[in-house]
Design a protein around this motif. Structure first.
Motif, PDB file in Angstrom:
ATOM      1  N   UNK A  54      -5.472  -8.889   7.224  1.00 31.64           N
ATOM      2  CA  UNK A  54      -6.783  -9.356   7.324  1.00 31.64           C
ATOM      3  C   UNK A  54      -7.559  -7.984   6.511  1.00 31.64           C
ATOM      4  N   UNK A  55      -7.774  -7.284   6.187  1.00 28.50           N
ATOM      5  CA  UNK A  55      -7.964  -6.373   5.652  1.00 28.50           C
ATOM      6  C   UNK A  55      -8.445  -6.289   4.033  1.00 28.50           C
ATOM      7  N   UNK A  56      -7.315  -7.554   3.832  1.00 26.98           N
ATOM      8  CA  UNK A  56      -7.775  -7.467   2.271  1.00 26.98           C
ATOM      9  C   UNK A  56      -6.732  -6.509   1.189  1.00 26.98           C
ATOM     10  N   UNK A  57      -5.708  -5.573   1.685  1.00 23.35           N
ATOM     11  CA  UNK A  57      -4.377  -5.539   1.230  1.00 23.35           C
ATOM     12  C   UNK A  57      -3.336  -5.605   0.843  1.00 23.35           C
ATOM     13  N   UNK A  58      -2.477  -5.224   0.328  1.00 23.70           N
ATOM     14  CA  UNK A  58      -1.440  -6.432  -0.183  1.00 23.70           C
ATOM     15  C   UNK A  58       0.008  -5.826   1.129  1.00 23.70           C
ATOM     16  N   UNK A  59       0.455  -6.754   1.534  1.00 28.57           N
ATOM     17  CA  UNK A  59       2.046  -6.408   2.653  1.00 28.57           C
ATOM     18  C   UNK A  59       2.098  -5.110   1.835  1.00 28.57           C
ATOM     19  N   UNK A  60       3.282  -3.908   2.253  1.00 30.35           N
ATOM     20  CA  UNK A  60       3.952  -3.695   1.349  1.00 30.35           C
ATOM     21  C   UNK A  60       5.498  -4.261   0.773  1.00 30.35           C
ATOM     22  N   UNK A  61       5.874  -3.867  -0.619  1.00 29.64           N
ATOM     23  CA  UNK A  61       6.792  -4.574  -1.597  1.00 29.64           C
ATOM     24  C   UNK A  61       7.763  -4.826  -1.417  1.00 29.64           C
ATOM     25  N   UNK A  62       8.751  -3.648   0.569  1.00 34.46           N
ATOM     26  CA  UNK A  62       9.844  -3.870  -0.002  1.00 34.46           C
ATOM     27  C   UNK A  62       9.848  -5.244   1.289  1.00 34.46           C
ATOM     28  N   UNK A  63       9.001  -5.650   1.895  1.00 38.21           N
ATOM     29  CA  UNK A  63       9.160  -6.501   3.515  1.00 38.21           C
ATOM     30  C   UNK A  63       9.011  -7.925   2.330  1.00 38.21           C
ATOM     31  N   UNK A  64       8.117  -7.623   1.189  1.00 33.94           N
ATOM     32  CA  UNK A  64       7.508  -9.239   0.289  1.00 33.94           C
ATOM     33  C   UNK A  64       8.704  -9.836  -0.030  1.00 33.94           C
ATOM     34  N   UNK A  65       9.263  -8.217  -1.220  1.00 30.39           N
ATOM     35  CA  UNK A  65      11.097  -8.700  -1.634  1.00 30.39           C
ATOM     36  C   UNK A  65      12.243  -9.189  -0.591  1.00 30.39           C
ATOM     37  N   UNK A  66      11.314  -8.671   0.789  1.00 24.98           N
ATOM     38  CA  UNK A  66      12.845  -9.165   1.636  1.00 24.98           C
ATOM     39  C   UNK A  66      12.438 -10.772   1.741  1.00 24.98           C
TER      40      UNK A  66
END
Ligand code: AMP
Length: 188
Positions: A54-66
């Motif tokens: 909602x802030x237009x930021x990227x979600x953390x890399x490790x969470x996305x990779x998981x």
């Protein structure tokens, strides 16, 4: 076939990916859609993810990779996958390369959809009126574009140096873009 689709927000990746998976018969792995699905639950994780999206930021890399690696190991991805909106940072690109090396399945191609910023802002503001996505508002759109140029654009050079990049002009009409994508992938 494993394909990565890179493009700024509003470039038309979602539309083109849907057409491409229909003809390639591989699953469409959109990390944006996966993260929005997480956000629909009412958990600490969903609130954590929402604070980034909602802030237009990227979600953390490790969470996305998981999330992506779980999907990739599933039987539905046996024939391949089309990654939409992933990887989005150099760290994710390197994690993906390492993970695919472990699986012994290299990426086949990386498609880049090119659209200029003014056209993107216009398209996203139009989408805001119809789709009701919380991150399609003026401030967030500008932040997502800034993040794209800063964190995702360097992937173009990264994949070009691996000889995998195919760039397509995304300013054309939808059918012309799709036809160029098929040509870039050498599909009949
Ligand atoms: P999209 O639907 O691809 O436009 O993604 C919507 C939002 O989800 C992005 O603005 C990010 O906040 C988040 N997101 C999607 N994919 C990723 C990714 N690969 N890494 C980090 N955040 C992501």
């Amino acid at each position: 076939m494993l394909i990565v689709f890179i493009g700024p927000p509003g470039a038309g990746k979602g539309t083109q990916c849907r057409r491409l998976v229909d003809s390639l018969r591989i699953p469409h792995l959109s990390t944006g859609e996966m993260l929005r699905a997480v956000m629909e639950q009412d958990t600490a994780l969903s609130r954590y993810v929402a604070s980034y999206i909602n802030a237009g930021k990227l979600a953390p890399d490790h969470l996305v990779m998981r999330i992506v690696s779980q999907q990739l190991k599933s039987p539905q991805c046996e024939r391949g996958a089309l990654f939409d909106g992933f990887p989005r940072t150099m760290v994710q690109a390197q994690m993906l390369d390492d993970f695919l090396a472990e699986l012994g399945r290299p990426l086949d191609a990386v498609l880049e959809l090119r659209v200029n910023d003014e056209a993107l802002i216009e398209r996203l503001l139009k989408r805001a009126k119809t789709d009701g996505r919380a991150d399609d508002n003026d401030a967030t759109i500008r932040e997502r574009l800034r993040v794209f140029h800063e964190q995702t654009k360097p992937l173009v050079q990264y994949y070009a140096s691996q000889g995998k990049l195919r760039s397509v002009d995304g300013m054309q009409a939808e059918d012309a873009v799709f036809s160029d994508i098929r040509g870039a992938l050498k599909l009949p």
